[in-house]
Enzyme design. Structure first.
Site, PDB file in Angstrom:
ATOM      1  N   GLU A  54      49.948 -50.737 -27.449  1.00  0.00           N
ATOM      2  CA  GLU A  54      48.794 -49.415 -26.492  1.00  0.00           C
ATOM      3  C   GLU A  54      48.994 -49.593 -25.693  1.00  0.00           C
ATOM      4  OE1 GLU A  54      44.904 -50.082 -27.919  1.00  0.00           O
ATOM      5  OE2 GLU A  54      44.605 -48.466 -27.641  1.00  0.00           O
ATOM      6  N   ASN A  68      45.256 -41.329 -24.589  1.00  0.00           N
ATOM      7  CA  ASN A  68      45.763 -42.160 -24.853  1.00  0.00           C
ATOM      8  C   ASN A  68      47.239 -42.241 -25.568  1.00  0.00           C
ATOM      9  OD1 ASN A  68      46.562 -45.034 -25.497  1.00  0.00           O
ATOM     10  ND2 ASN A  68      44.615 -45.564 -26.079  1.00  0.00           N
ATOM     11  N   GLU A 101      36.769 -46.306 -23.943  1.00  0.00           N
ATOM     12  CA  GLU A 101      38.496 -44.734 -24.466  1.00  0.00           C
ATOM     13  C   GLU A 101      37.500 -43.359 -23.934  1.00  0.00           C
ATOM     14  OE1 GLU A 101      41.219 -45.921 -27.328  1.00  0.00           O
ATOM     15  OE2 GLU A 101      40.194 -47.777 -27.190  1.00  0.00           O
ATOM     16  N   CYS A 112      46.345 -47.960 -32.231  1.00  0.00           N
ATOM     17  CA  CYS A 112      44.744 -48.908 -32.908  1.00  0.00           C
ATOM     18  C   CYS A 112      44.138 -49.103 -33.230  1.00  0.00           C
ATOM     19  CB  CYS A 112      44.028 -49.244 -31.418  1.00  0.00           C
ATOM     20  SG  CYS A 112      43.372 -51.249 -30.845  1.00  0.00           S
ATOM     21  N   ASN A 157      45.101 -52.993 -28.906  1.00  0.00           N
ATOM     22  CA  ASN A 157      44.470 -54.110 -27.386  1.00  0.00           C
ATOM     23  C   ASN A 157      42.919 -54.482 -29.127  1.00  0.00           C
ATOM     24  OD1 ASN A 157      45.733 -53.857 -24.750  1.00  0.00           O
ATOM     25  ND2 ASN A 157      46.343 -52.826 -25.857  1.00  0.00           N
TER      26      ASN A 157
HETATM   27  N1  CDV Z   1      41.741 -50.202 -28.681  1.00  0.00           N
HETATM   28  C1  CDV Z   1      41.371 -50.045 -30.035  1.00  0.00           C
HETATM   29  O1  CDV Z   1      41.184 -49.188 -30.089  1.00  0.00           O
HETATM   30  N2  CDV Z   1      40.067 -50.636 -30.105  1.00  0.00           N
HETATM   31  C2  CDV Z   1      39.299 -51.706 -31.317  1.00  0.00           C
HETATM   32  C3  CDV Z   1      38.464 -51.876 -31.152  1.00  0.00           C
HETATM   33  C4  CDV Z   1      37.729 -51.575 -29.871  1.00  0.00           C
HETATM   34  C5  CDV Z   1      37.477 -51.999 -32.150  1.00  0.00           C
HETATM   35  C6  CDV Z   1      40.551 -51.501 -32.531  1.00  0.00           C
HETATM   36  O2  CDV Z   1      40.582 -51.165 -33.511  1.00  0.00           O
HETATM   37  O3  CDV Z   1      41.215 -52.467 -32.630  1.00  0.00           O
END
Ligand code: CDV
Length: 327
Positions: free
Chosen positions: A47, A110, A146, A172, A197
């Site tokens: 990501e 995103n 985000e 993610c 991430n």
């Molecule tokens: N980039 C993300 O979506 N990170 C989230 C964190 C913040 C919990 C994840 O689900 O890994």
């Protein structure tokens, strides 16, 4: 009869705020070349793979954060990656921040794209489950903003036909929500690709670091198992200017078993010869959706977001008052 092809995951170590996109793309190209050398037909990158994970920082003015975004496909920064991938005949998934003007309005998402082995963009996904807040909560020395920088994706969860099989993609936080994968599986996805991430620290409350790793793995393995699909998951990890993120990039089989896993928190390729027929077999038997799913009982999933206690049931605590435990 097996349908085996080698898939790769290209994990990235930290990208500093000061690093250029050109430097990030050069690292992606090195990973892509290594994957190709191993015979891979497709590689999954993380990501927001071209920059540091900028939603940890607070910016107010688009003029200060637009430098993290890409415009056009391929954007100027991505072009060398597209060229090398096409030359080598390897497909890829790439996550990046997308800025687009549609109907006279500017939107920021995103985003992740699927680029076919001949260089065509065959799929696009804009992240739907955006974690964190719009405004800083100032509980830690970093934020997760985000919702400040991105709109909720408007393209839905899709699966796309490709030269290597049917691919579903997400990003993610989506991996923590089982609905993500089911919707893609119902469109025939055989392989799920995702980048992430994930900060080592939970911004909301203290949590042992090992749980962050465990929940990542749990989400990937259950998604693979419950949908009889392969999962390719690519982390951006390590400490970005002191802000640590978990690694654990993985390839998971449709049996739910992790078959390859990154060992460190830096740039690293993992790969595996994946037999897509294994998933197809499971989808004809244990997880034959058409025979076994009972959609007449799933209505709430698509009609209600939060928890609503049915009115015809006693509220929690009533049982205690009568001295009887609800079973
Ligand atoms: N980039 C993300 O979506 N990170 C989230 C964190 C913040 C919990 C994840 O689900 O890994």
């Amino acid at each position: 009869m097996s349908r085996t092809r080698i898939f790769a995951v290209g994990q990235l170590g930290p990208i500093s705020l000061a690093d250029s996109k050109e430097a990030a793309v050069a690292r992606l190209i090195a990973l892509l070349r290594e994957a190709h050398g191993r015979g891979a037909v497709w590689i999954t990158f993380p990501e927001l793979a071209l920059t540091t994970f900028f939603p940890r920082y607070v910016y107010d003015d688009p003029a200060d954060y637009d430098r993290f975004f890409e415009e056009g496909l391929p954007s100027p920064a991505m072009r060398p990656l597209f060229e090398v991938a096409r030359e080598l005949g390897i497909g890829f998934y790439l996550g990046f921040a997308e800025k687009v003007v549609e109907g006279g309005e500017t939107h920021r998402y995103n985003t992740a794209i699927l680029v076919e082995r001949d260089g065509r963009v065959i799929g696009k996904y804009r992240k739907i489950h955006l974690p964190g807040t719009r405004d800083p909560i100032r509980k830690a020395n970093f934020e997760h903003l985000e919702k400040r920088y991105f709109e909720v994706g408007d393209l839905g969860f899709r699966s796309f036909g490709s030269s290597v099989g049917r691919i579903g993609l997400c990003i993610c936080n989506d991996r923590r929500w089982p609905e993500t994968f089911r919707v893609m599986a119902l469109q025939g996805a055989e392989v799920f690709l995702l980048g992430y991430n994930t900060p080592t620290l939970n911004i909301h409350h203290p949590e042992p670091a090992h749980l962050r790793e465990f929940h990542n793995r749990l989400s990937l393995e259950s998604a693979a198992y419950q949908n009889a699909a392969w999962v390719m998951a690519a982390a951006k990890c390590g400490a970005e200017d002191g802000f640590a993120m978990i690694g654990g990039s993985a390839i998971v089989a449709p049996t739910g078993e992790t078959v390859a896993r990154a060992s460190g928190e830096d740039d690293e390729v993992i790969s595996y010869a994946c037999d897509l027929e294994l998933g197809a077999y499971i989808r004809r038997s244990v997880f034959d959706f058409a025979r076994h799913r009972r959609i007449e009982h799933y209505g709430l999933i698509a009609s209600q977001t939060g928890i609503v206690i049915p009115e015809d049931e006693p509220a929690a605590g009533d049982a205690g008052e009568t001295g009887k435990a609800a079973e």
